[in-house]
Scaffold this active site. Sequence first.
Site, PDB file in Angstrom:
ATOM      1  N   LYS A 162      11.038 -11.929 -15.307  1.00 54.04           N
ATOM      2  CA  LYS A 162      10.724 -11.424 -16.390  1.00 54.04           C
ATOM      3  C   LYS A 162       9.063 -12.068 -16.982  1.00 54.04           C
ATOM      4  CE  LYS A 162      11.822  -8.444 -14.560  1.00 54.04           C
ATOM      5  NZ  LYS A 162      12.317  -7.858 -13.041  1.00 54.04           N
TER       6      LYS A 162
ATOM      7  N   LYS B 139       5.436  -3.063  -6.824  1.00 55.87           N
ATOM      8  CA  LYS B 139       6.710  -2.731  -6.439  1.00 55.87           C
ATOM      9  C   LYS B 139       7.467  -2.738  -5.395  1.00 55.87           C
ATOM     10  CE  LYS B 139      10.118  -0.766  -8.953  1.00 55.87           C
ATOM     11  NZ  LYS B 139      10.916  -2.119 -10.244  1.00 55.87           N
TER      12      LYS B 139
ATOM     13  N   ASN C 217      -0.408   1.592   5.843  1.00 61.88           N
ATOM     14  CA  ASN C 217       0.577   0.559   5.056  1.00 61.88           C
ATOM     15  C   ASN C 217       1.375  -0.443   6.241  1.00 61.88           C
ATOM     16  OD1 ASN C 217       2.218  -0.830   3.569  1.00 61.88           O
ATOM     17  ND2 ASN C 217       3.718   0.632   3.270  1.00 61.88           N
ATOM     18  N   GLY C 218       1.055  -1.583   6.485  1.00 61.63           N
ATOM     19  CA  GLY C 218       1.806  -2.794   6.473  1.00 61.63           C
ATOM     20  C   GLY C 218       0.892  -4.669   6.990  1.00 61.63           C
TER      21      GLY C 218
ATOM     22  N   CYS D 293       0.939  -1.244   0.327  1.00 62.99           N
ATOM     23  CA  CYS D 293       0.458   0.046  -0.049  1.00 62.99           C
ATOM     24  C   CYS D 293       1.104   1.318   0.464  1.00 62.99           C
ATOM     25  CB  CYS D 293      -0.929   0.036   0.614  1.00 62.99           C
ATOM     26  SG  CYS D 293      -1.852  -1.268   1.853  1.00 62.99           S
TER      27      CYS D 293
ATOM     28  N   GLU E 202      16.684 -14.521 -14.491  1.00 62.51           N
ATOM     29  CA  GLU E 202      16.071 -13.194 -14.692  1.00 62.51           C
ATOM     30  C   GLU E 202      14.994 -13.216 -15.645  1.00 62.51           C
ATOM     31  OE1 GLU E 202      16.156 -10.603 -12.492  1.00 62.51           O
ATOM     32  OE2 GLU E 202      15.360  -8.949 -13.875  1.00 62.51           O
TER      33      GLU E 202
ATOM     34  N   TRP F  10      -2.193  -2.541  -1.741  1.00 66.25           N
ATOM     35  CA  TRP F  10      -2.298  -4.217  -2.011  1.00 66.25           C
ATOM     36  C   TRP F  10      -3.439  -4.452  -1.227  1.00 66.25           C
ATOM     37  CZ3 TRP F  10       0.739  -8.076  -0.671  1.00 66.25           C
ATOM     38  CH2 TRP F  10       1.042  -8.533  -1.767  1.00 66.25           C
TER      39      TRP F  10
ATOM     40  N   GLU G  88       6.695 -12.547 -14.709  1.00 64.49           N
ATOM     41  CA  GLU G  88       6.158 -11.664 -14.355  1.00 64.49           C
ATOM     42  C   GLU G  88       4.886 -10.357 -14.587  1.00 64.49           C
ATOM     43  OE1 GLU G  88       9.734  -8.920 -12.423  1.00 64.49           O
ATOM     44  OE2 GLU G  88       7.371  -8.991 -11.298  1.00 64.49           O
TER      45      GLU G  88
ATOM     46  N   ARG H 159       2.845   0.887  -5.712  1.00 69.69           N
ATOM     47  CA  ARG H 159       3.069   0.285  -4.682  1.00 69.69           C
ATOM     48  C   ARG H 159       1.711  -0.452  -4.224  1.00 69.69           C
ATOM     49  NH1 ARG H 159       6.611   2.573  -1.257  1.00 69.69           N
ATOM     50  NH2 ARG H 159       5.602   1.209   0.852  1.00 69.69           N
TER      51      ARG H 159
ATOM     52  N   HIS I 244      18.637 -33.786 -16.778  1.00 68.09           N
ATOM     53  CA  HIS I 244      18.560 -33.941 -15.792  1.00 68.09           C
ATOM     54  C   HIS I 244      16.815 -34.522 -15.061  1.00 68.09           C
ATOM     55  CE1 HIS I 244      22.321 -35.591 -14.801  1.00 68.09           C
ATOM     56  NE2 HIS I 244      23.064 -33.893 -15.110  1.00 68.09           N
TER      57      HIS I 244
END
Length: 609
Positions: free
Chosen positions: A486, A604, A99-100, A2, A482, A75, A489, A27, A505
């Site tokens: 990308k 983010k 926020n938290g 948030c 990476e 969020w 996401e 955020r 394997h």
Amino acid sequence: MCGIVGAISKRNITPILIEGLRRLEYRGYDSAGVAVLASGNGIKRTRAVGKVIELENALEKEPVHGHLGIAHTRWATHGKPAERNAHPHLSERLAIVHNGIIENHSALRKKLTDLGYTFTSETDTEVVAHLLAHHYKEKPNLLCAFRSTLRELHGAYALGVIHQGEPNTLYCARMGSPLVIGEASEEQFIASDPLALLQVTDQFIYLEEGDHARLTVESREIWNQRNESVEYPVLRYEHAAHSMDKGEYRHYMLKEIYEQPAAIANTLDGTLAEDHVLTAALGPEAETHLADIRNIHIVACGTSYHAGLVARYWIEEQAGLPCQVEVASEYRYRTVAVPPNTLLITISQSGETADTLAALRHAKQQGYLASLAICNVAGSSLVREADWRLLTKAGPEIGVASTKAFTTQLVALLWLTTALAQANHRAPEMISANVRALRGLPRLVEKVLHLDQHIEALAATFTNKQHALFLGRGPHYPIAMEGALKLKEISYIHAEAYAAGELKHGPLALVDENMPVVSVAPSDSLLEKLKSNLQEVSARGGQLINFVCERAELDNGDGITHLSMPWVYESVSPIVYTIPLQLLSYHVALVKGTDVDKPRNLAKSVTVE
Ligand code: AGP
């Protein structure tokens, strides 16, 4: 996570709050809300599900004006995205944003329900609103009531509070979640991130853990957790000069990919001499202790963790120091064996990632020589709490998918490897070669960006695909990781990375004509090994997309596509090969029609555990 914004001023603050939310939308973007103390009319709250634009539409229909207010972009953690769960939350004559995560919210909810409070949301935050109202009822002094409330909260919070009983005061507090105070003439602001306030100020005070504050237009009082008055310097925000809009670009992600040559040059600015690195960039204490470091532990999350994985190859090979890398969410809960003279490195774009911060705090009890934060935000909690710091100068990164932050982290880590190699008297030719390669890097990245159109053409391969594999060897294995992160996401395609030698394997069983396999194939000492691994894929009908060095000769054939990359010096090759993978995931996301800058379910800055 948030984002919160608050303002007290002599002018109407609603447009400032809304602009702040727009800037904080990276955020959290499942709902947004604002509460304004409207002159003579009490607190007016407006909330909307969806992006900030929905809130703006609601405010257009019913505008609110006032000189004191708080706002929030959410969020979801407790309770799904719905108007009833959007902040601000009200209780009696007050409003709060948070926020938290309040960990003891169930116990508090029960206590407050027993006291007669009715809950209208499923959030953990609403307990804070009612608890504060309860304490205010017991003793109508908002500061005392706020302190009593904070004492009862377990977990993480950044809070903004307004109350009709004190119409000229904005209260705030932080514990475990970031919060800054922005200062301007006859007005003060609070926000989760300075970026939210750059339209009104570039002067910030960074609150410490456990602090709470009372702000009016002409005064600012800050207290620590023991209620002792504290004062902090007002700091100028360093990134203030950076443009915050998308400019000519369709998405922030694309803009940030294209900003990489400049971001890399800025990060290296003033750190390179002709044939060695200038270790003064680390600060005098770190510089003195460089030669004492015998081991390195790196801790980070997500993309920043991948940067650490690449650095392990560099540090062990070039500086000759043992190095281990771990995700912060695991590291923070385990007992770590720390050999003498070990340096702890935390890596983070934001410097506010809850797991990475907790890892740093955990590490402080473990007997490290020192802690070093590699971070993109100078005033962040991570930078302030670490012993030493090395700043990346990528400028603000808004797209949820990290791009320029990653490549500048790699640059900082290669620079640090070179500094450690220097301190350990390793081969001077290697050191000067690294310096030359770092200096030439912005130009090289620029050159690779010119391949954009060719990479765009490859995106069609993924149109109907649900899965993809990424392969690399040596330091390019984390680059493949990476690339896979990308792609998943922002395009929601399931992608996995493997060290190419591991394919046989197990994962080779997945390969058929429906499986795109992306490989990172620079011309390095492992190329011949990689070629054999790629043949294993071709033989099973897999669709190969190879990002291959122009000097390497790879087999052609059905289902094989090569994208030719310029030759690069081995040390900087992982940085250069990151660029086409970023562009590939960007173009695939466009083909898939996803929200590139704000992919579903993500935020983010991950400021909760
Ligand atoms: C990368 O694209 C991600 N959005 C994510 O993995 C990110 O790198 C991670 O959350 C760590 O963030 P930080 O660098 O701000 O600590």
